[in-house]
Design a protein around this motif. Structure first.
Motif, PDB file in Angstrom:
ATOM      1  N   ALA A 154       0.861  -1.183   0.000  1.00  0.00           N
ATOM      2  CA  ALA A 154       0.000   0.000   0.000  1.00  0.00           C
ATOM      3  C   ALA A 154       0.892   1.225   0.000  1.00  0.00           C
ATOM      4  O   ALA A 154       1.686   1.417   0.919  1.00  0.00           O
ATOM      5  N   ASP A 155       0.798   2.014  -1.037  1.00  0.00           N
ATOM      6  CA  ASP A 155       1.573   3.244  -1.160  1.00  0.00           C
ATOM      7  C   ASP A 155       0.605   4.413  -0.995  1.00  0.00           C
ATOM      8  O   ASP A 155      -0.009   4.857  -1.966  1.00  0.00           O
ATOM      9  N   THR A 156       0.467   4.883   0.232  1.00  0.00           N
ATOM     10  CA  THR A 156      -0.521   5.929   0.498  1.00  0.00           C
ATOM     11  C   THR A 156      -0.080   7.279  -0.072  1.00  0.00           C
ATOM     12  O   THR A 156      -0.927   8.134  -0.305  1.00  0.00           O
ATOM     13  N   ASP A 157       1.213   7.473  -0.302  1.00  0.00           N
ATOM     14  CA  ASP A 157       1.672   8.716  -0.934  1.00  0.00           C
ATOM     15  C   ASP A 157       1.177   8.786  -2.379  1.00  0.00           C
ATOM     16  O   ASP A 157       0.792   9.845  -2.863  1.00  0.00           O
ATOM     17  N   LYS A 158       1.199   7.647  -3.070  1.00  0.00           N
ATOM     18  CA  LYS A 158       0.727   7.587  -4.461  1.00  0.00           C
ATOM     19  C   LYS A 158      -0.742   7.167  -4.546  1.00  0.00           C
ATOM     20  O   LYS A 158      -1.283   7.022  -5.637  1.00  0.00           O
ATOM     21  N   LYS A 159      -1.379   6.946  -3.360  1.00  0.00           N
ATOM     22  CA  LYS A 159      -2.786   6.545  -3.268  1.00  0.00           C
ATOM     23  C   LYS A 159      -3.073   5.303  -4.118  1.00  0.00           C
ATOM     24  O   LYS A 159      -4.044   5.234  -4.862  1.00  0.00           O
ATOM     25  N   THR A 160      -2.192   4.299  -3.985  1.00  0.00           N
ATOM     26  CA  THR A 160      -2.328   3.067  -4.753  1.00  0.00           C
ATOM     27  C   THR A 160      -2.070   1.864  -3.860  1.00  0.00           C
ATOM     28  O   THR A 160      -1.125   1.854  -3.067  1.00  0.00           O
ATOM     29  N   ILE A 161      -2.922   0.839  -4.006  1.00  0.00           N
ATOM     30  CA  ILE A 161      -2.735  -0.428  -3.312  1.00  0.00           C
ATOM     31  C   ILE A 161      -2.505  -1.490  -4.375  1.00  0.00           C
ATOM     32  O   ILE A 161      -3.294  -1.604  -5.325  1.00  0.00           O
ATOM     33  N   PHE A 162      -1.432  -2.239  -4.223  1.00  0.00           N
ATOM     34  CA  PHE A 162      -1.088  -3.294  -5.173  1.00  0.00           C
ATOM     35  C   PHE A 162      -1.512  -4.635  -4.583  1.00  0.00           C
ATOM     36  O   PHE A 162      -1.187  -4.943  -3.434  1.00  0.00           O
ATOM     37  N   THR A 163      -2.264  -5.413  -5.379  1.00  0.00           N
ATOM     38  CA  THR A 163      -2.844  -6.658  -4.885  1.00  0.00           C
ATOM     39  C   THR A 163      -2.440  -7.846  -5.747  1.00  0.00           C
ATOM     40  O   THR A 163      -1.882  -7.685  -6.837  1.00  0.00           O
ATOM     41  N   GLN A 164      -2.753  -9.014  -5.232  1.00  0.00           N
ATOM     42  CA  GLN A 164      -2.634 -10.253  -6.009  1.00  0.00           C
ATOM     43  C   GLN A 164      -3.898 -11.064  -5.754  1.00  0.00           C
ATOM     44  O   GLN A 164      -4.446 -11.036  -4.655  1.00  0.00           O
ATOM     45  N   ASP A 165      -4.375 -11.719  -6.773  1.00  0.00           N
ATOM     46  CA  ASP A 165      -5.563 -12.591  -6.690  1.00  0.00           C
ATOM     47  C   ASP A 165      -6.841 -11.865  -6.269  1.00  0.00           C
ATOM     48  O   ASP A 165      -7.844 -12.511  -5.974  1.00  0.00           O
ATOM     49  N   ALA A 166      -6.825 -10.547  -6.235  1.00  0.00           N
ATOM     50  CA  ALA A 166      -8.028  -9.797  -5.846  1.00  0.00           C
ATOM     51  C   ALA A 166      -9.102  -9.922  -6.910  1.00  0.00           C
ATOM     52  O   ALA A 166     -10.292  -9.930  -6.591  1.00  0.00           O
ATOM     53  N   LYS A 167      -8.714 -10.024  -8.153  1.00  0.00           N
ATOM     54  CA  LYS A 167      -9.691 -10.114  -9.229  1.00  0.00           C
ATOM     55  C   LYS A 167     -10.488 -11.430  -9.113  1.00  0.00           C
ATOM     56  O   LYS A 167     -11.652 -11.483  -9.513  1.00  0.00           O
ATOM     57  N   ASP A 168      -9.885 -12.458  -8.515  1.00  0.00           N
ATOM     58  CA  ASP A 168     -10.598 -13.711  -8.299  1.00  0.00           C
ATOM     59  C   ASP A 168     -11.794 -13.487  -7.366  1.00  0.00           C
ATOM     60  O   ASP A 168     -12.855 -14.081  -7.555  1.00  0.00           O
ATOM     61  N   ILE A 169     -11.625 -12.641  -6.370  1.00  0.00           N
ATOM     62  CA  ILE A 169     -12.735 -12.309  -5.459  1.00  0.00           C
ATOM     63  C   ILE A 169     -13.791 -11.514  -6.221  1.00  0.00           C
ATOM     64  O   ILE A 169     -14.984 -11.772  -6.087  1.00  0.00           O
ATOM     65  N   LEU A 170     -13.347 -10.591  -7.038  1.00  0.00           N
ATOM     66  CA  LEU A 170     -14.269  -9.782  -7.828  1.00  0.00           C
ATOM     67  C   LEU A 170     -15.092 -10.650  -8.772  1.00  0.00           C
ATOM     68  O   LEU A 170     -16.289 -10.484  -8.901  1.00  0.00           O
ATOM     69  N   GLU A 171     -14.439 -11.625  -9.403  1.00  0.00           N
ATOM     70  CA  GLU A 171     -15.146 -12.509 -10.323  1.00  0.00           C
ATOM     71  C   GLU A 171     -16.155 -13.378  -9.592  1.00  0.00           C
ATOM     72  O   GLU A 171     -17.191 -13.721 -10.144  1.00  0.00           O
ATOM     73  N   ALA A 172     -15.865 -13.711  -8.342  1.00  0.00           N
ATOM     74  CA  ALA A 172     -16.762 -14.581  -7.577  1.00  0.00           C
ATOM     75  C   ALA A 172     -17.929 -13.797  -6.968  1.00  0.00           C
ATOM     76  O   ALA A 172     -18.897 -14.387  -6.530  1.00  0.00           O
ATOM     77  N   SER A 173     -17.829 -12.476  -6.966  1.00  0.00           N
ATOM     78  CA  SER A 173     -18.866 -11.651  -6.326  1.00  0.00           C
ATOM     79  C   SER A 173     -20.177 -11.724  -7.054  1.00  0.00           C
ATOM     80  O   SER A 173     -20.276 -11.871  -8.228  1.00  0.00           O
TER      81      SER A 173
END
Length: 173
Positions: A154-173
């Motif tokens: 999580a880079d709060t200075d650049k307001k960006t969070i880098f994830t892995q496998d998060a899209k799998d949760i999104l697809e299952a939603s």
């Protein structure tokens, strides 16, 4: 000036104006004798705190009758006060710094953090899905656990969070 809810005053305890305090913060160390806090009842200055009993006393409210007027009062802190009074550990972030961050998986924008919800002892990022993914038929919103399994950085200075496998949760939603 935005204020963040950090505690709520409970019932009176004893005869000298002590009140139960219900913390809504991960940083109890920000409550210090002599410090003034914002509340929905005006400014309150802490005159005593007993962390073992979970009680506080405020200046000018040292009698039972006076203290009863503070029952259910909400206590707030500003972002600047929170940053000044709370020490973060390595890799820790304030919620207000995480909210509004873009959520990325590789080079793909998944969405933006709209809120954070705590369930049991895990924080979940409430993410509003990016418009491009909505067009592909993905869910409008999803919850992502803020745990190492999914959060790389999580880079709060650049307001960006880098994830892995998060899209799998999104697809299952």
């Amino acid at each position: 000036m935005e204020k963040f809810f950090i505690a709520q005053v409970g019932r009176t305890v004893g005869l000298w104006g002590d009140l139960k305090i219900h913390l809504h913060t991960d940083f109890p160390e920000q409550f210090k004798v002599g410090q003034t806090y914002h509340s929905d009842r005006g400014e309150l200055t802490l005159s005593d705190i007993n962390p073992n009993k979970g009680t506080v006393r405020f200046q000018g409210y040292e009698s039972l009758d006076a203290a009863k007027r503070l029952t259910n009062a909400k206590i707030y802190a500003t972002e600047a006060e929170t940053k000044a009074n709370c020490a973060l550990g390595e890799g820790e972030h304030f919620w207000f710094d995480i909210i509004g961050c873009k959520v990325m998986q590789g080079d793909e924008l998944l969405g933006e953090v709209e809120d954070i919800q705590r369930m049991l002892d895990v924080d979940y990022l409430a993410i509003k899905t990016d418009a491009a993914l909505l067009k592909e038929g993905f869910a409008k919103n999803f919850l992502l656990p803020y745990i190492p399994r999914y959060i790389l950085n999580a880079d709060t200075d650049k307001k960006t969070i880098f994830t892995q496998d998060a899209k799998d949760i999104l697809e299952a939603s």
